[in-house]
Every structure is written in C-alpha cells, then in structure tokens.
Design a protein around this motif. Sequence first.
Motif, PDB file in Angstrom:
ATOM      1  N   LEU A   1      19.283   0.309 -14.690  1.00 30.98           N
ATOM      2  CA  LEU A   1      19.069   1.761 -14.738  1.00 30.98           C
ATOM      3  C   LEU A   1      17.644   2.071 -15.187  1.00 30.98           C
ATOM      4  O   LEU A   1      17.005   2.993 -14.702  1.00 30.98           O
ATOM      5  CB  LEU A   1      20.065   2.421 -15.695  1.00 30.98           C
ATOM      6  CG  LEU A   1      21.535   2.384 -15.286  1.00 30.98           C
ATOM      7  CD1 LEU A   1      22.409   2.946 -16.399  1.00 30.98           C
ATOM      8  CD2 LEU A   1      21.760   3.170 -13.998  1.00 30.98           C
TER       9      LEU A   1
ATOM     10  N   GLN B   1      19.419   9.979  -8.161  1.00 33.81           N
ATOM     11  CA  GLN B   1      20.839   9.900  -8.500  1.00 33.81           C
ATOM     12  C   GLN B   1      21.122   8.546  -9.131  1.00 33.81           C
ATOM     13  O   GLN B   1      20.652   7.519  -8.639  1.00 33.81           O
ATOM     14  CB  GLN B   1      21.729  10.052  -7.262  1.00 33.81           C
ATOM     15  CG  GLN B   1      23.218  10.121  -7.638  1.00 33.81           C
ATOM     16  CD  GLN B   1      24.165   9.602  -6.561  1.00 33.81           C
ATOM     17  OE1 GLN B   1      23.735   9.138  -5.509  1.00 33.81           O
ATOM     18  NE2 GLN B   1      25.443   9.679  -6.828  1.00 33.81           N
TER      19      GLN B   1
ATOM     20  N   GLN C   1      31.039   6.234 -11.758  1.00 32.64           N
ATOM     21  CA  GLN C   1      31.665   5.451 -10.702  1.00 32.64           C
ATOM     22  C   GLN C   1      33.087   5.952 -10.490  1.00 32.64           C
ATOM     23  O   GLN C   1      33.811   6.173 -11.458  1.00 32.64           O
ATOM     24  CB  GLN C   1      31.713   3.976 -11.113  1.00 32.64           C
ATOM     25  CG  GLN C   1      30.473   3.220 -10.714  1.00 32.64           C
ATOM     26  CD  GLN C   1      30.320   1.920 -11.467  1.00 32.64           C
ATOM     27  OE1 GLN C   1      31.276   1.405 -12.012  1.00 32.64           O
ATOM     28  NE2 GLN C   1      29.114   1.402 -11.503  1.00 32.64           N
TER      29      GLN C   1
ATOM     30  N   ASP D   1      24.588  -2.431 -17.283  1.00 31.01           N
ATOM     31  CA  ASP D   1      23.562  -2.199 -16.259  1.00 31.01           C
ATOM     32  C   ASP D   1      22.340  -1.468 -16.821  1.00 31.01           C
ATOM     33  O   ASP D   1      21.556  -0.896 -16.061  1.00 31.01           O
ATOM     34  CB  ASP D   1      24.159  -1.411 -15.087  1.00 31.01           C
ATOM     35  CG  ASP D   1      24.691  -0.054 -15.524  1.00 31.01           C
ATOM     36  OD1 ASP D   1      24.689   0.227 -16.743  1.00 31.01           O
ATOM     37  OD2 ASP D   1      25.119   0.726 -14.660  1.00 31.01           O
TER      38      ASP D   1
ATOM     39  N   GLU E   1      24.368   6.132 -10.371  1.00 33.38           N
ATOM     40  CA  GLU E   1      25.816   5.968 -10.406  1.00 33.38           C
ATOM     41  C   GLU E   1      26.119   4.848 -11.389  1.00 33.38           C
ATOM     42  O   GLU E   1      25.608   3.736 -11.243  1.00 33.38           O
ATOM     43  CB  GLU E   1      26.325   5.617  -9.007  1.00 33.38           C
ATOM     44  CG  GLU E   1      27.827   5.637  -8.906  1.00 33.38           C
ATOM     45  CD  GLU E   1      28.331   5.100  -7.573  1.00 33.38           C
ATOM     46  OE1 GLU E   1      27.513   4.871  -6.664  1.00 33.38           O
ATOM     47  OE2 GLU E   1      29.549   4.902  -7.466  1.00 33.38           O
ATOM     48  N   THR E   2      26.907   5.137 -12.390  1.00 33.19           N
ATOM     49  CA  THR E   2      27.172   4.118 -13.403  1.00 33.19           C
ATOM     50  C   THR E   2      28.498   4.426 -14.088  1.00 33.19           C
ATOM     51  O   THR E   2      29.230   5.315 -13.666  1.00 33.19           O
ATOM     52  CB  THR E   2      26.002   4.066 -14.424  1.00 33.19           C
ATOM     53  OG1 THR E   2      26.235   3.003 -15.349  1.00 33.19           O
ATOM     54  CG2 THR E   2      25.878   5.368 -15.207  1.00 33.19           C
TER      55      THR E   2
END
Lengths: 387, 257
Positions: A372, A359, A333, A368, A361-362
Amino acid sequence: MESIDKLNAFFEYNPVRVQDAKKAGKKVVGTYCLYSPYEIAIAAGGIPVSLCGTRNDSIPAAESELPRTLCPLIKSSYGFLLNDSCPYLAASDIIIADTTCDGKKKMFELMAQKVGMIILQLPHNQNPEVGLPYWTNQFEILADRLEEEFDTVISEEKLRDAITLMNDERVALKRLMDTTMYIPSPLKGTQLLEVVFKSGFLPDKKTGISLLHEAAEELENLGKQGVSPYSQDTPRILLTGVPVGLGCHKVITLLEECGASLVCLDTCGGYKKTALMVDPGSPPDKKALLAALAERYLSIPCSVMSPNPNRYSTLARLVKEFSADGVLDLTWQGCHTYNVEAFSIKKYVQDQLSLPYLQLETDYSEGDTEQLRVRIEAFLEIVKAGK
Amino acid sequence: MIVMGIDIGSVAAKAVVLDASGNTVLSRVMIPTGWDHRRALTDITDLATSTAGISSGDIHTRVLTGYGRVAGKDDMPVVSEIACHAKGAHFLFPEAGSVIDIGGQDSKAICLGPDGAVTDFAMNDKCAAGTGRFVSMVATLLGHNLDAFAKLAEKGNPLPINSMCAVFAESEIVGLLAKGHDPADIAAGVCHSIASRTAGLASRLGFKAQLCVFSGGLAGNPVISTSLETHLSKPVIPAPFPQFVGALGAAILASQQ
C-alpha cells in the motif's frame, strides 16, 4: 491541543457512562449503519450508540461461521458478538440494523438468532416516489416497535427534541471537521479520525456537543494563526469510500507517514454523517416528522444506492471546500458496491474534478502495508507534481 | 557529474552508474536481493562503483527505489519505483506513452506525461499472481530456467490457464501434465494468460495509442511481449536491459536532484 485531549479524555468514559445510564433505567440502542435513525431511538427514551466493527482481532472468530472472502467490516462486527468483546453491544437492549448490502443483511440474520434486533428493510433507490414511501413506512414501523419494546410513547414533542439534539451534534461535529479547511490544516488525519470515530459512541450528547464546540474553537484559532503540523505545500488529501474507524485506519497512518495531510473524511463517520439536517419546526405532525427523517436518511450517499448521484455532488463540493489536491478512494475487500463504483468515481475525479485519484482495495490486516505504501507514495508524487 | 540509481527489488538488486554530462552508462550491475536489504544496498553500491572503475567519492548523488528502499532512506533520496520506471522508459524511448513493468512480486501499468512524469498508474493485486515469481514457479515445475522457459513457450500452442494464483496454478499445471499435455503448450498458455491479465490492468488506465515500453525481467520473453501487443493493439517494445529500467530512472532522477 488541550481541548482535543479533554475531548478524548471524556470519550474514555463512554462505556462507563453507558453502564451508568443503564443503571438509571435508560435503554441502550445499538446501531451498525448510518441509515439507522438516532432520532427515533432518542425519542423513545433510548441512548443510541455505534457498535464495534473496525478491528481485525475479532475477525478470526467470525470466520468460524462467515466466509473468509466477506468484507472485513461485516466479519469484524459479527466477531465482536461471538467474542462478547464490544461493551456497547453487551449493554444494548436492542439493536437497530438495516439491509444495507447483501453481506450485512445475511450476517444480521445470523446475529438476530443471538440478540434482539430490529432490521429495517432499506430500499436501494432514493427516488421520492419509489424508495422514499417504503422507507418512511419502515420508520413508522420502527417507532411503533420501539414504543412497544420500551413501553413508552414517542410524542411529537419528543421527536422534535431528538431532531434538534441530533442537529446540534451534527453542527458541532461538522464545525470541528471544518477546521481542516485551513491551509495548512491544524489537525492531523489520525487526530481527526480519532475524534470523529469516538464521537459515535457518545451517550451524553449534551456534554459531548459542548466539548466538540470547545475543540473546534481552539482549532479555528490555531488555523487562523497558521499553527499546524504541516506546511502550505503539504499535499491535501480527501478520503472517500468505505467506513473507517480506529483499528482499521492503516491507510490514514500511511498517508501521514508518507507526508500527506488528510483534510476530509467523505465517509460514514465523517461528512456522510453531518451533511444533512432535518428541520424540526416545519413538519406539522409526528407522521410528517418521521417522513422528513426518512427523507434525510435515505439521501445518504452510500454505494448501496442505485443510482447514487449524491456521492458525486458531495465529492465535488467537499473537494472544493477543503482545497483537496487528490482523492483517495478506499474499498474493503468484498465490498462489491464501493468496488464497482470506484470505476465511475475515478473517471469523475480525473475528468470532471481534474484531480489525481487512487483507489486502494484492502482489508483490516497489516500484511499488505508495504504494498500500500508504494501505491500511496507514487500517488503523492503525482499530487505534488500537480500542486 | 556521476550519479547512481539503485533499485532494491524483491528478487534482485540493480544499480546503474551514469555519467550525466554525456548520459553514458558507466556500469550496470545486478545481484540477488536476499533477505537483508541493507546488505544488498551496500553490496550493490560497491559492485557498481568497482565495475565503473570509480570510487564512492566520485558519485555526486544517489537515488534509491524498490521494495528495499527503506534500507537507505536516511542516507539518500528515495523515489517510488513507479516514478523511476516512468523516467527510465522515457529516457530510453522519449516517444513512449506508457510503460508496463512485470517485476518479481508485482506488475504495474503507467501512463506517461511530458518529460516522463507519471499521470496515472495501476498495480496488480497485492500478491505474486501473474508476476515474475509466478513464472519462476511454473518454469521450475516444468524443469527449466526462465530463458529456456521462454524458448519453450515459443514452440507451443497456448493452452488456457485459468489460475493466476501461484498456489492454484501449480495444481492446475500438475493436472494438465498428468493429462499428457505438451509442456510447451502449457508454457505458451502461461505467457498468454499473464499478457492478457496485464493488458487488463493497463486497459483500466486508457493507454493512449503510442508506443508502450515493456520492462522487468519478463520483457525478455517474446511470447509475452507479442501477446501484450495483440491485447493492447499498439506497439510494445521490450526495453533493452529490461530489469534496469527502474535503476536507470533513479539515476536520471539523481542527476536532476
């Protein structure tokens, strides 16, 4: 695996070895980015080591000065400084950094108020007539600065030796990483990451290189015999995108838990590090050696480069060499360059390489994980259907 | 052959019992998930069998999906909700090329290949922005349940709502109410902004010009589905019993196990 255990046991003493070398009068050179040339540090009599920046626990401290929305890698690195919790940073006599991206260069300004740093001005263009002369000049400035700092002379011979040593290390690391080309791979993704990550902190390169070869040989034998935690049908995944290390490897753990075999790390610790070599023989003098090094380092396909054509050609080659069944693109992120590039990478992987692409995003936190997991499971369902 | 598909979602647990020989639905039940996923799994299974008038021994295979799928992973096959929504939507509308699902805590866009296989998908940010939970929050703020909220939205002229974060949107809406705006306009605005955001997600996938199936609890809201149709420039059909598409897909996958 005996040799992997031996290698990891050797790595355990990396911080101690750094201290011992310091006591023996060696200088420690910390680095944050793959664009920082280890060869010049070694030729100046220094021991180059990667500095910490892959753990979540240093982030809260960093957020006392840095914006929360900044990329976790930058926050983590800065937090290690504020908490004084990185043994390599504590041992560093000087730090080489570069203006990789906007977030990093502004963080380095803050860092430079607290520790000694040499910040290289990285051009974001690889054109041999535009970016390269500028970058070569940065390497000349760096060599001069290190000679001054360490009261030494970087001779042509020392530079050639350093280039040979770093080439040897890249060959050894690449040989080990190449063992996952066997189908099935003899090595788990988490094991691959651990070895690759810890090899970035090697103060004693010669011993490290021979241990890497020893481990690679054992893995090659296992690969030939088909000894593996996986089967022929296990989905083989290539990971591309941002740097990953121990402490921020939740996606690699999830891949494994969801039944995939991570076979290739197209990341800073992985193939971006070993892909290119410098010929120590042919450049006629020190200036030419520095220019050859600059060319090598500037070719690294990080998303900060604009345009970044090497990323696509590297992906195409690695996907083929490792018989990858799918590409996972990881973005931290706040990492705008990898995040924007993901749009084009997706198109390229799906249309040109005809492979499933995901993809993610983390950040470094674990909050999360389940979200994921759903994405990874669904991605692997597509991969398996296409296999 | 009788099969069961179970979808333990973040808000509701759903189950569909299917007689796979004639593809007839024997029961379709839903309960709140609550905090205990194992309990939800037991309760929904019991309710689905008793409603279908069968005993648990009559069920040949069960397939589990949804956020609570871990609760039963040792007892039955588990499939991602992406694959289940794709299967369910394809079963209902074989000509469909894509699915949009807006659930309790996430929204997803799915591209369908032959036989309802997933070819690509995208999911929203990993928070409840622009999902069912977000709409529930706004409906509660305006003093309505979801059905009444949908009816209210039909009467309004959409006001632009900028925040999709449940926390920030609440402040924004309180501000709009304080300025004296009509709650119907706010409701319409919320529906339009959710549709526009979800269509953005779908556009990253390059939806083909075929029918798009709309599933999840919000599919019953005509303002959202009409607005989705405008944004996507293709027919969007709300699924019948939209909250059961995932469970239905799980049941179909169970029949193919």
